[in-house]
Design a protein around this motif. Structure first.
Motif, short mmCIF file in Angstrom:
data_model
loop_
_atom_site.label_atom_id
_atom_site.label_comp_id
_atom_site.label_asym_id
_atom_site.label_seq_id
_atom_site.Cartn_x
_atom_site.Cartn_y
_atom_site.Cartn_z
N TRP A 196 3.24 41.11 23.62
CA TRP A 196 2.22 40.33 22.93
C TRP A 196 0.96 40.31 23.79
N VAL A 197 -0.13 39.93 23.20
CA VAL A 197 -1.44 40.01 23.85
C VAL A 197 -1.90 38.60 24.18
N MET A 198 -2.29 38.40 25.44
CA MET A 198 -2.84 37.12 25.85
C MET A 198 -4.22 36.92 25.22
N PRO A 199 -4.50 35.75 24.65
CA PRO A 199 -5.81 35.55 24.00
C PRO A 199 -6.94 35.58 25.02
N GLU A 200 -8.02 36.22 24.63
CA GLU A 200 -9.21 36.26 25.47
C GLU A 200 -9.97 34.94 25.37
N PRO A 201 -10.54 34.45 26.45
CA PRO A 201 -11.33 33.21 26.36
C PRO A 201 -12.56 33.41 25.49
N ASP A 202 -12.93 32.36 24.79
CA ASP A 202 -14.10 32.43 23.92
C ASP A 202 -15.37 32.60 24.76
N GLN A 203 -16.13 33.62 24.42
CA GLN A 203 -17.38 33.90 25.12
C GLN A 203 -18.52 33.19 24.39
N LYS A 204 -18.73 31.93 24.74
CA LYS A 204 -19.80 31.17 24.12
C LYS A 204 -21.10 31.39 24.88
N PRO A 205 -22.20 31.55 24.17
CA PRO A 205 -23.47 31.77 24.86
C PRO A 205 -23.90 30.53 25.64
N LEU A 206 -24.51 30.78 26.78
CA LEU A 206 -24.99 29.67 27.59
C LEU A 206 -26.13 28.94 26.90
N PRO A 207 -26.14 27.61 26.94
CA PRO A 207 -27.22 26.86 26.28
C PRO A 207 -28.50 26.90 27.10
N GLU A 210 -31.32 24.66 25.57
CA GLU A 210 -31.06 23.25 25.82
C GLU A 210 -31.27 22.90 27.29
N GLY A 211 -30.78 23.77 28.20
CA GLY A 211 -30.94 23.47 29.62
C GLY A 211 -32.40 23.42 30.05
N VAL A 212 -33.18 24.39 29.60
CA VAL A 212 -34.60 24.41 29.98
C VAL A 212 -35.33 23.22 29.36
N THR A 213 -35.05 22.93 28.10
CA THR A 213 -35.74 21.82 27.44
C THR A 213 -35.36 20.48 28.06
N ILE A 214 -34.09 20.31 28.37
CA ILE A 214 -33.65 19.05 28.98
C ILE A 214 -34.30 18.88 30.36
N LEU A 332 -34.12 29.14 17.54
CA LEU A 332 -33.18 29.53 18.58
C LEU A 332 -31.75 29.11 18.30
N ARG A 333 -31.55 28.15 17.45
CA ARG A 333 -30.21 27.68 17.10
C ARG A 333 -30.09 27.65 15.58
N ARG A 334 -30.29 28.82 15.01
CA ARG A 334 -30.36 28.93 13.55
C ARG A 334 -29.09 28.43 12.87
#
Length: 570
Positions: A196-207, A210-214, A332-334
């Protein structure tokens, strides 16, 4: 560590996984050059181009079938007539003692300790061909034979179900363990594990946005507040900051109530708030001062310049800068925008951040002039929703333009109309003090104009919330027709009373059950609204991927709360 069964492995091949690590230390030498392996089921040797005559083959015993000389894999016994046997003289026969022949009832054993030859010392052979010469297909411990899954894997990546090279070395550094045939292990052969195949971690884009605006918004917000603290002193500054929490808590509580049906990401909401309190407030102060100087110089009248700043320049500049944060989120966050109400929410949060900075400045000036409590009453109890009301109209128009129409012209027209409407209401509020000549007349004007406008805005927000629930229900109906969800689940998502009943029922299973019910409701609400958007604007790749994630999330959360509550399937 437990892995999610939602990620199935490749189809089982029927072969046992090769031993990993140091299991099995006793080796069995491979047959020599003069040794001839016995034919197996399906193998038809031929010699000199003639077909061997048929001959009955005695079936080995059950114990002999349980062990194979080639990797310890079970080989079914051939039935009579399946395998043609070579005649005497066609194939050179080994002398007695070269190849041990299994006798009737005697099990074939490779070692007294292990039930199968040790894989590390066996010569690797080609997958699916036990008679291939050694070296045809390398197979070391922890590396499976070539298969369709491993052939398509990336170069250097481990095959499905196997160790990575680093972890294989880690296992080999451990103590040597005996094979499975010793007394400490069960003697019954376990069922071979399937790959069986181990699930790959979700590759979520870095915010990044949000980081720059905050970061930038918080820095500009603190810069503006520190300037006022230097004027009032640290003790009064802390007092005014505490007093600003009252209007802020009222506005934020209302906006979170509006957002409870399909909540937006927290990082994006914080970014919208700090955009208004930092970026918009910082540049609005400069634009207002610049407009005042220009108009005063043009008219040679400082008073006219001040009136122009308050009634015209401030509404135009402030509403534009606050709405600019909503436009940035849309660009940017359509995928975060799935209804006009989302635009209204982000516009309101941007206005809330602007409100708290502006209130702090007003409180400091009022304390210096001796009118603090009068200013506090007007700002907190009479005009607390002013900025939120103005900018939310522009935000709703932006949300409608990107979710409910494909026409660019119609969308731009709606945004312009919402912006002008917000600017007008803002200008009326700021100019009311110049329209009347007394404080009593100002209160009368407020009762006759501002209260009806505020009530109308509340009705508009309530209509937008109801419209969002209706759209979500419409978007979920195709799933009802497919049988993936049932009608009562749609009602549970879109009807406030049914939602409260469902959450109270799920609470019987504990906090985890109630949390799963909330996530299930949120996932279905997002799914329905995204379907409505794509029905209007057409399929969008990222939104399609979001719908797949929402269906998966809803399925998993449904299974959790049904298991914890012991729901009865009818």
């Amino acid at each position: 560590m437990t892995y999610n069964p939602q990620f199935p492995g490749p189809a089982p091949t029927g072969r046992a996984i090769p031993p990993q690590g140091n299991a099995g230390v006793t080796a069995v030498p491979a047959p020599g050059a003069g040794q001839v392996p016995q034919p197996m089921a399906g193998a038809t040797p031929s010699a000199s181009g003639s077909r061997a005559p048929q001959a009955p083959v005695p079936a080995p015993s059950a114990s002999a079938q349980s062990t194979s000389r080639y990797g310890g894999q079970a080989v079914p016994a051939p039935t009579q007539g399946q395998v043609p046997q070579p005649t005497q003289g066609q194939v050179p026969q080994p002398t007695q003692g070269q190849v041990p022949q299994p006798t009737q009832g005697a099990p074939t054993r490779a070692s007294a300790q292990f039930g199968a030859p040790s894989a590390p010392d066996q010569a690797p052979r080609a997958a699916g061909n036990p008679f291939a010469p050694p070296g045809q297909s390398a197979s070391e411990p922890g590396t499976p034979q070539a298969s369709s899954a491993s052939r398509t894997s990336a170069p250097g990546a481990p095959a499905p179900g196997q160790f990575t090279p680093g972890f294989r070395s880690f296992v080999r550094s451990g103590p040597s363990m005996p094979g499975p045939g010793t007394a400490q292990y069960p003697q019954a052969a376990p069922q071979a594990a399937q790959v069986w195949v181990m699930p790959e971690p979700d590759q979520k884009p870095l915010p990044v946005f949000e980081g720059v605006t905050i970061g930038a918004g918080a820095a500009m917000m603190l810069l503006g507040i520190l300037g006022a603290i230097l004027v009032a002193g640290p003790l009064y500054g802390l007092f005014f900051a505490f007093m600003c929490l009252f209007p802020l808590s009222i506005v934020i509580s209302f906006l979170l109530f509006v957002d409870r049906f399909e909540p937006e990401p927290w990082w994006t909401k914080i970014a919208a708030f700090l955009w208004g309190g930092g970026v918009a407030a910082f540049f609005a102060g400069m634009s207002n001062d610049f407009a005042k100087l220009v108009f005063s110089a043009a008219t040679d009248n400082p008073v006219a310049g001040q009136v122009f700043e308050v009634v015209v320049a401030a509404p135009l500049g402030e509403e534009f800068l606050k709405a600019l944060g909503v436009i940035a989120i849309v660009l940017l966050r359509r995928n975060n925008i799935s209804s006009p109400l989302d635009g209204l929410l982000y516009g309101g949060l941007s206005a809330a951040g602007f409100l708290v900075v502006e209130d702090f400045g007003y409180f400091v000036d009022a304390a210096v002039n001796g009118t603090f409590w009068n200013t506090f009453f007007v700002r907190v109890f009479m005009g607390v929703f002013g900025h939120v009301m103005y900018t939310s109209l522009t935000g709703w128009a932006i949300g409608w333009a990107v979710t409910r129409t494909k026409s660019i012209g119609l969308g731009c027209g709606a945004i312009t109309l919402g912006y002008l409407l917000g600017v007008t209401l803002h200008g009326v509020w700021n100019g009311s003090g110049y329209i009347v000549s007394s404080e009593e007349a100002w209160y009368l004007l407020y009762a006759c104009l501002q209260i009806p406008l505020f009530i109308g805005w509340l009705c508009f927000v309530g209509f937008a919330m109801k419209r969002e629930r209706r759209d979500a229900a419409a978007g979920l109906m195709p799933y009802v027709q497919q049988g993936w969800i049932i009608p009562s689940e749609v009602q549970m998502v879109c009807d406030p009373a049914s939602r409260r009943t469902a959450l109270n029922w799920a609470a019987r299973g504990g906090p985890a059950s109630k949390k799963a019910m909330k996530q299930f409701i949120y996932a279905l609400a997002t799914l329905g609204l995204d379907q409505v958007v794509m029905n209007v604007r057409g399929p969008e790749p990222k939104r399609l991927e979001a719908t797949r994630e929402a269906t998966k999330e809803a399925t998993e959360q449904r299974a959790i709360f049904m298991r914890l509550t012991g729901a009865r399937i009818v």
